[in-house]
Design a protein around this motif. Structure first.
Motif, short mmCIF file in Angstrom:
data_model
loop_
_atom_site.label_atom_id
_atom_site.label_comp_id
_atom_site.label_asym_id
_atom_site.label_seq_id
_atom_site.Cartn_x
_atom_site.Cartn_y
_atom_site.Cartn_z
N ALA A 178 -4.34 70.29 -56.25
CA ALA A 178 -5.26 71.32 -55.68
C ALA A 178 -6.85 70.58 -55.76
N TRP A 179 -6.92 69.45 -56.43
CA TRP A 179 -8.07 68.70 -56.20
C TRP A 179 -7.89 67.04 -56.99
N HIS A 180 -8.81 66.33 -56.31
CA HIS A 180 -8.79 64.98 -56.76
C HIS A 180 -10.36 64.21 -57.04
N ARG A 181 -10.29 63.38 -57.80
CA ARG A 181 -11.56 62.74 -58.21
C ARG A 181 -11.53 61.68 -57.32
N ARG A 182 -12.30 61.36 -56.55
CA ARG A 182 -12.70 60.05 -55.55
C ARG A 182 -14.07 59.53 -56.00
N ILE A 213 -17.17 62.20 -45.00
CA ILE A 213 -16.63 63.14 -43.73
C ILE A 213 -17.49 62.79 -42.67
N LYS A 214 -16.81 62.95 -41.29
CA LYS A 214 -17.54 62.70 -40.11
C LYS A 214 -17.84 64.04 -39.35
N GLN A 215 -18.98 64.46 -38.75
CA GLN A 215 -18.96 65.43 -37.95
C GLN A 215 -18.11 65.42 -36.91
N GLY A 216 -17.28 66.59 -36.72
CA GLY A 216 -16.56 66.94 -35.66
C GLY A 216 -15.07 66.73 -35.93
N ASP A 217 -14.89 66.10 -37.23
CA ASP A 217 -13.55 65.98 -37.78
C ASP A 217 -13.10 67.28 -38.33
N LEU A 218 -11.75 67.52 -38.33
CA LEU A 218 -11.24 68.82 -39.01
C LEU A 218 -10.96 68.67 -40.47
N GLY A 219 -11.57 69.49 -41.25
CA GLY A 219 -11.47 69.67 -42.70
C GLY A 219 -10.96 70.75 -43.48
N GLN A 220 -10.30 70.30 -44.43
CA GLN A 220 -9.80 71.41 -45.17
C GLN A 220 -10.10 71.38 -46.71
N THR A 221 -11.19 70.40 -47.07
CA THR A 221 -11.51 70.27 -48.45
C THR A 221 -13.11 70.53 -48.61
N LEU A 222 -13.26 70.77 -49.79
CA LEU A 222 -15.03 70.80 -50.16
C LEU A 222 -14.96 69.77 -51.36
N PHE A 223 -16.30 69.50 -51.49
CA PHE A 223 -16.70 68.38 -52.30
C PHE A 223 -17.67 68.80 -53.45
N PHE A 224 -17.66 68.27 -54.57
CA PHE A 224 -18.76 68.39 -55.56
C PHE A 224 -19.05 67.26 -56.10
N ILE A 225 -20.64 66.86 -56.07
CA ILE A 225 -20.83 65.33 -56.45
C ILE A 225 -20.95 65.41 -57.83
N GLU A 226 -20.22 64.69 -58.63
CA GLU A 226 -20.33 64.41 -60.06
C GLU A 226 -21.43 63.21 -60.30
N LYS A 227 -21.50 62.32 -59.41
CA LYS A 227 -22.58 61.26 -59.58
C LYS A 227 -22.88 60.50 -58.42
N GLY A 228 -24.04 60.36 -58.03
CA GLY A 228 -24.49 59.56 -56.96
C GLY A 228 -25.34 60.18 -55.95
N LYS A 233 -19.16 59.40 -57.31
CA LYS A 233 -17.95 59.95 -58.00
C LYS A 233 -18.15 61.31 -57.34
N LEU A 234 -16.97 62.04 -56.65
CA LEU A 234 -16.71 63.17 -56.06
C LEU A 234 -15.63 63.91 -56.75
N LEU A 235 -15.60 65.16 -56.68
CA LEU A 235 -14.43 66.08 -56.76
C LEU A 235 -14.21 66.50 -55.33
N GLU A 236 -13.03 66.22 -54.84
CA GLU A 236 -12.42 66.93 -53.45
C GLU A 236 -11.61 67.87 -53.83
N ILE A 237 -11.87 69.11 -53.15
CA ILE A 237 -11.12 70.41 -53.61
C ILE A 237 -10.58 71.04 -52.22
N ASP A 238 -9.21 71.33 -52.56
CA ASP A 238 -8.61 71.81 -51.52
C ASP A 238 -9.05 73.26 -51.30
N GLY A 239 -9.42 73.53 -50.08
CA GLY A 239 -10.41 75.05 -49.86
C GLY A 239 -9.42 76.22 -49.98
#
Length: 162
Positions: free
Chosen positions: A24-28, A37-52, A103-109
């Motif tokens: 359901a989620w990954h550390r990246r 992420i690139k504007q215009g791409d299709l996305g299914q995830t949201l992100f939380f910034i742990e560091k940076g 460092k991000l958490l990528e979470i399946d929406g």
């Protein structure tokens, strides 16, 4: 610290057995200057910034078909982005690039949305923080639009007619 409430809420939510890391989620980790992420791409995830720090930029086409990418804002630790993909796949509204190593958490929406529906107290707390974030961003955007409008009126000498 900015985002501390959201960080604590997400930590509790992501520790639930229904939201397993790796499913359901990954550390990246991303190096500086990496495109997240690139504007215009299709996305299914949201992100939380742990560091940076991340830089958010849009794409604008000028009259002569030239394109520029004006910076919208920088996001720091404790910030969330990509929340448009919380409930279903959506087109990304901006390009997000790592300004520093991050460092991000990528979470399946959809997984997060289902969990929040099944856990209304945590859902309420999450959405309360998310709405607060969105209201702050809207306020900043409104001030920028007003400033650009005032600048445009002055540059084109229209302000003397108002």
């Amino acid at each position: 610290m900015q985002g501390e409430n959201l960080r604590n809420i997400l930590k509790k939510i992501l520790s639930a057995s229904e939201l397993q890391e790796g499913i359901a989620w990954h550390r990246r980790n991303y190096d500086a200057n990496s495109i997240i992420i690139k504007q215009g791409d299709l996305g299914q995830t949201l992100f939380f910034i742990e560091k940076g720090v991340l830089r958010v930029a849009g794409k604008v086409e000028l009259d002569d078909r030239r394109q520029i990418q004006p910076g919208v804002c920088d996001l720091e630790s404790g910030s969330i982005f990509g929340e448009i993909c919380l409930h279903r796949s959506q087109t990304r509204m901006a390009t997000v690039t790592a300004a520093t190593d991050v460092k991000l958490l990528e979470i399946d929406g959809e997984s997060l949305s289902s969990y929040l529906d099944a856990n209304p107290i945590q859902g309420y707390l999450f959405y309360k923080e998310l709405f607060g974030t969105m209201i702050k961003r809207l306020d900043v955007a409104n001030h920028r639009v007003e400033s650009l409008m005032a600048w445009g009126l002055k540059v084109h000498d229209i302000d003397k007619y108002l």
